[in-house]
Design an enzyme around this catalytic site. Structure first.
Site, PDB file in Angstrom:
ATOM      1  N   SER A 104     -53.979  19.555  65.221  1.00 44.95           N
ATOM      2  CA  SER A 104     -54.671  20.191  64.078  1.00 44.95           C
ATOM      3  C   SER A 104     -56.010  19.594  63.932  1.00 44.95           C
ATOM      4  CB  SER A 104     -53.556  19.483  62.985  1.00 44.95           C
ATOM      5  OG  SER A 104     -54.101  19.803  61.623  1.00 44.95           O
ATOM      6  N   ASP A 126     -55.690  24.794  59.839  1.00 43.68           N
ATOM      7  CA  ASP A 126     -55.130  24.698  58.245  1.00 43.68           C
ATOM      8  C   ASP A 126     -56.032  25.386  57.368  1.00 43.68           C
ATOM      9  OD1 ASP A 126     -52.336  23.717  58.894  1.00 43.68           O
ATOM     10  OD2 ASP A 126     -53.578  21.671  59.250  1.00 43.68           O
ATOM     11  N   MET A 162     -56.370  25.938  53.249  1.00 41.50           N
ATOM     12  CA  MET A 162     -55.608  25.740  51.993  1.00 41.50           C
ATOM     13  C   MET A 162     -56.338  25.938  50.926  1.00 41.50           C
ATOM     14  SD  MET A 162     -54.364  21.653  52.801  1.00 41.50           S
ATOM     15  CE  MET A 162     -53.910  21.200  54.649  1.00 41.50           C
ATOM     16  N   HIS A 218     -52.664  28.761  60.116  1.00 43.43           N
ATOM     17  CA  HIS A 218     -51.841  28.215  59.345  1.00 43.43           C
ATOM     18  C   HIS A 218     -52.237  28.455  57.941  1.00 43.43           C
ATOM     19  CE1 HIS A 218     -48.894  25.239  57.523  1.00 43.43           C
ATOM     20  NE2 HIS A 218     -48.526  26.392  57.265  1.00 43.43           N
ATOM     21  N   MET A 239     -51.912  28.280  54.136  1.00 46.45           N
ATOM     22  CA  MET A 239     -51.290  27.715  53.090  1.00 46.45           C
ATOM     23  C   MET A 239     -51.936  28.104  51.941  1.00 46.45           C
ATOM     24  SD  MET A 239     -50.302  24.105  54.554  1.00 46.45           S
ATOM     25  CE  MET A 239     -51.973  23.973  55.561  1.00 46.45           C
ATOM     26  N   GLY A 293     -52.838  15.896  55.434  1.00 45.12           N
ATOM     27  CA  GLY A 293     -52.474  15.401  56.760  1.00 45.12           C
ATOM     28  C   GLY A 293     -51.851  13.970  56.687  1.00 45.12           C
ATOM     29  N   GLY A 294     -51.303  13.416  57.570  1.00 40.20           N
ATOM     30  CA  GLY A 294     -51.054  11.936  57.703  1.00 40.20           C
ATOM     31  C   GLY A 294     -49.815  11.594  56.951  1.00 40.20           C
ATOM     32  N   ASP A 330     -44.641  20.812  62.078  1.00 40.26           N
ATOM     33  CA  ASP A 330     -45.863  20.601  61.761  1.00 40.26           C
ATOM     34  C   ASP A 330     -45.617  19.487  60.565  1.00 40.26           C
ATOM     35  OD1 ASP A 330     -48.335  19.956  60.626  1.00 40.26           O
ATOM     36  OD2 ASP A 330     -48.733  22.254  60.054  1.00 40.26           O
TER      37      ASP A 330
END
Length: 219
Positions: A8, A35, A37, A66, A68, A144-145, A171
């Site tokens: 990612s 990603d 978003m 991905h 979102m 993330g994280g 994920d």
């Protein structure tokens, strides 16, 4: 099934993204996880179509996109043209799941469908005949994280038990401690961001995700 590692780029240093992409092959990474978003479906805003196009020009690695976002059906064609190899959207979005899967397949790209931690796995079952992959989010999507949510493991286990040939991706919070849990439950694709890009030895880190702790360090 062989374990696939998807890096990612949300976890990469965007100021040196080209360098990071070049290193992925050296680290034996299988695909790039991208990603998207929109700040509505999830509270964060990340990357869009122009960046995906730039990444496509820079690398030949499989681009795992991905979405979102609230209305993924509206953007399927644009992301396909920008270079996505697979487009994954959320069952919880406002777009009709069947129509979105069919639209993705019509572009010639692989189609994935994702579920959040709070969504029952049964909700995705009616759409599996049109999906190339199911993404089980192991954190709440948007940032993330985060730490792996243990309750999501049973969803992976149920899908693998009932659909042994299904491609199952996880994920969120994937590292050398949680990857074995996800693999044993039946996940065959692991998305990793912070763990990989912050590792002292990313090649070794990726090997640990695959369960290969005997891999020598890359030269």
């Amino acid at each position: 099934m062989n374990t696939i590692v998807s890096a990612s780029i949300l976890g990469a240093d965007i100021c040196h993204l080209g360098e990071a992409l070049d290193k992925l092959r050296t680290w034996q990474i299988d695909m790039v996880h991208f990603d998207v978003m929109d700040g509505v479906f999830v509270p964060n805003i990340s990357f869009g179509i122009p960046m995906l196009s730039a990444i496509r020009r820079h690398t030949k690695l499989f681009l795992d996109v991905h979405l979102m976002i609230t209305d993924p059906l509206r953007y399927v064609s644009a992301f396909a043209k920008a270079g996505a190899d697979r487009i994954t959207f959320h069952l919880e979005s406002s777009s009709d799941p069947r129509a979105t899967l069919e639209a993705i397949r019509q572009t010639g790209r692989q189609a994935g469908i994702a579920i959040k931690p709070g969504t029952p796995v049964e909700d995705v079952i009616p759409y599996l005949s049109l999906a190339d992959m199911v993404l089980v989010m192991t954190v709440e999507p948007g940032f993330g994280g985060q730490s792996y949510l243990p309750d999501t493991t049973e969803k992976v286990r149920q899908l693998r038990r009932d659909y042994p040939k299904l491609c199952i991706q996880v994920d969120g919070g994937i590292n050398d401690q949680t990857a074995p849990i996800a693999r044993q439950a039946g996940a065959n694709e692991l998305v990793t961001g912070s763990y990989l890009f912050q590792a002292a030895d990313p090649f070794r880190a990726a090997a640990l995700l695959r369960g290969d702790d005997s891999s020598p360090q890359a030269g």
